[in-house]
Every structure is written in structure tokens, then in C-alpha cells.
Design a protein around this motif. Structure first.
Motif, short mmCIF file in Angstrom:
data_model
loop_
_atom_site.label_atom_id
_atom_site.label_comp_id
_atom_site.label_asym_id
_atom_site.label_seq_id
_atom_site.Cartn_x
_atom_site.Cartn_y
_atom_site.Cartn_z
N ARG A 72 0.83 -1.21 0.00
CA ARG A 72 0.00 0.00 0.00
C ARG A 72 0.86 1.26 0.00
N PHE A 73 1.91 1.23 0.79
CA PHE A 73 2.82 2.38 0.81
C PHE A 73 3.46 2.58 -0.57
N ALA A 74 3.84 1.47 -1.21
CA ALA A 74 4.47 1.56 -2.53
C ALA A 74 3.49 2.13 -3.55
N ALA A 75 2.22 1.71 -3.46
CA ALA A 75 1.21 2.22 -4.39
C ALA A 75 0.99 3.71 -4.16
N ALA A 77 3.20 5.81 -2.91
CA ALA A 77 4.41 6.50 -3.38
C ALA A 77 4.41 6.63 -4.89
N ALA A 78 3.98 5.57 -5.58
CA ALA A 78 3.93 5.61 -7.04
C ALA A 78 2.88 6.60 -7.53
N SER A 84 4.63 16.66 -3.35
CA SER A 84 5.67 17.09 -2.41
C SER A 84 5.87 16.02 -1.35
N PRO A 85 7.04 16.01 -0.68
CA PRO A 85 7.27 15.04 0.41
C PRO A 85 6.18 15.12 1.47
N ARG A 86 5.72 16.34 1.79
CA ARG A 86 4.68 16.50 2.80
C ARG A 86 3.38 15.82 2.37
N GLU A 87 3.01 16.00 1.11
CA GLU A 87 1.79 15.36 0.60
C GLU A 87 1.92 13.84 0.61
N ARG A 88 3.15 13.34 0.37
CA ARG A 88 3.38 11.90 0.40
C ARG A 88 3.30 11.38 1.84
N VAL A 89 3.79 12.16 2.79
CA VAL A 89 3.65 11.78 4.20
C VAL A 89 2.18 11.67 4.55
N ARG A 90 1.40 12.65 4.13
CA ARG A 90 -0.04 12.62 4.42
C ARG A 90 -0.70 11.39 3.79
N ALA A 91 -0.33 11.10 2.54
CA ALA A 91 -0.93 9.95 1.84
C ALA A 91 -0.58 8.64 2.54
N ILE A 92 0.68 8.53 3.00
CA ILE A 92 1.10 7.33 3.74
C ILE A 92 0.35 7.24 5.06
#
Length: 204
Positions: A72-75, A77-78, A84-92
């Protein structure tokens, strides 16, 4: 691999499959060694051929959960490669809490180190539990560092603890009771609040 070796591996995987199904449907309290063996159609002593302790079998089951969470994390991230890194942190964070709410039994097992073999003394025919867990935390640390945190590991650990608390308290019904919000909206708002609290307010 010879036929006996293939059968051994098949049994090993069947025991893990049965355990994963049990924890998903009935929770950690159902993961007795005898019950897993019974549902796998083998004698209660058969699991010892592959798992020297009850903890080592539970650890193998927990690795399935971490593999699913890692996917799920890989999906995420892809899908957020241009974010942005912040948006990716939120998504994770949303993926983490979402997994916890979808699979509460497995989620509980994954972090019950009183039940698991976290010493690294697991069978050599599979990855150790810590080798399944630390890369996920490492990903969060890396992203938090790219957000400008002075102590990425400490900040990531604090954020993780915050997200874990959100997942548990929402799953137990405490936060919905306190907030009185729709589940999906409430969880997303809480993830946003956690990210803002640990990474600073949202950028303008």
C-alpha cells in the motif's frame, strides 16, 4: 526442490495462510497453535517442523500484514510521485490508518511484540520480522527529512505514534464518539492535524 521439500514448503505456507485468515476474521485471540493446526488439517505437533516456537509462527503471519502494508505504501508513493514530500507523508498516513481500520486483527498482531519474535532468531528460510518492518519506518523518516525536520527519526517516530493512536482510538470508537464526525472525513482531518502538528503548519 525435491517432493518432500516442496510439500514442507506448501505446509508452511498453508499454516501461515490459515493464521492470516484467522487473525483477519477473529483477531489475535484466535491464534492458538492447536487451532491453526486443526484448521490446516494437520496434527497439533506438525507446525513445530517449520516454526520452533509459537512466536515464530505468529511472526510469519505478521510479516504478511507488513507485506500488505508495504504494498500500500508503494502504491501511494507511485501515485504521488509528483507530489511534495509532505503530501506523500499525508498519503502514507491515510494509508496506514486505513489499513488499521480495514484489518484491525492483523494490525494489532503486527505491533504486539509481546507475542512476536522480534529478537531476529527466526527460521532462516524467510525474512526476519524486523527486515519487514524497518524499511517502512525508514521510508517515513526519509520523507520527513525532506520536509525539513531537524531530527527526522524522532519526528517520524512521534508522527507514527500519533497516527497509531488515531487508528486505535478511532477503531475502538473513542474518537468518533468524541468528535461526532463522519468516519472518512474525521480520519482524514485527524491525519492532516497530525502531519501539521509534527511538520509545522501547512505551507501557504
Amino acid at each position: 526442490m525435491d517432493q518432500d521439500g516442496s510439500q514442507d514448503r506448501t505446509l508452511r505456507e498453508r499454516l501461515i495462510d490459515v493464521g492470516a485468515d484467522l487473525v483477519m476474521s477473529e483477531g489475535t485471540g484466535a491464534l492458538g497453535l492447536r487451532e491453526i493446526a486443526r484448521r490446516a488439517g494437520v496434527s497439533h505437533g506438525a507446525p513445530r517442523r517449520h516454526f520452533p516456537t509459537h512466536q515464530s509462527l505468529l511472526s510469519a503471519i505478521a510479516r504478511r500484514g507488513f507485506a500488505d502494508l508495504g504494498d500500500r505504501f508503494a502504491a501511494v508513493a507511485a501515485g504521488a510521485r509528483e507530489s511534495s514530500p509532505r503530501e506523500r507523508v499525508r498519503a502514507i498516513g491515510c494509508a496506514y490508518v486505513g489499513y488499521a481500520l480495514e484489518h484491525p486483527g492483523m494490525f494489532e498482531l503486527m505491533f504486539r511484540h509481546d507475542l512476536l519474535d522480534s529478537t531476529g532468531q527466526e527460521p532462516s528460510d524467510g525474512p526476519r520480522l524486523r527486515e519487514s518492518t524497518l524499511p517502512l519506518f525508514g521510508l517515513l523518516v526519509s520523507l520527513v527529512g525532506r520536509c525539513g525536520a531537524a531530527e527526522p527519526a524522532v519526528t517520524a517516530a512521534a508522527l507514527w505514534a500519533n497516527l497509531h493512536g488515531v487508528a486505535q482510538l478511532w477503531g475502538w470508537g473513542s474518537l468518533p464518539l468524541a468528535l461526532g464526525e463522519d468516519a472518512a472525513v474525521g480520519v482524514e482531518r485527524l491525519v492532516d492535524a497530525a502531519v501539521d502538528a509534527h511538520l509545522g503548519g501547512a505551507p501557504a
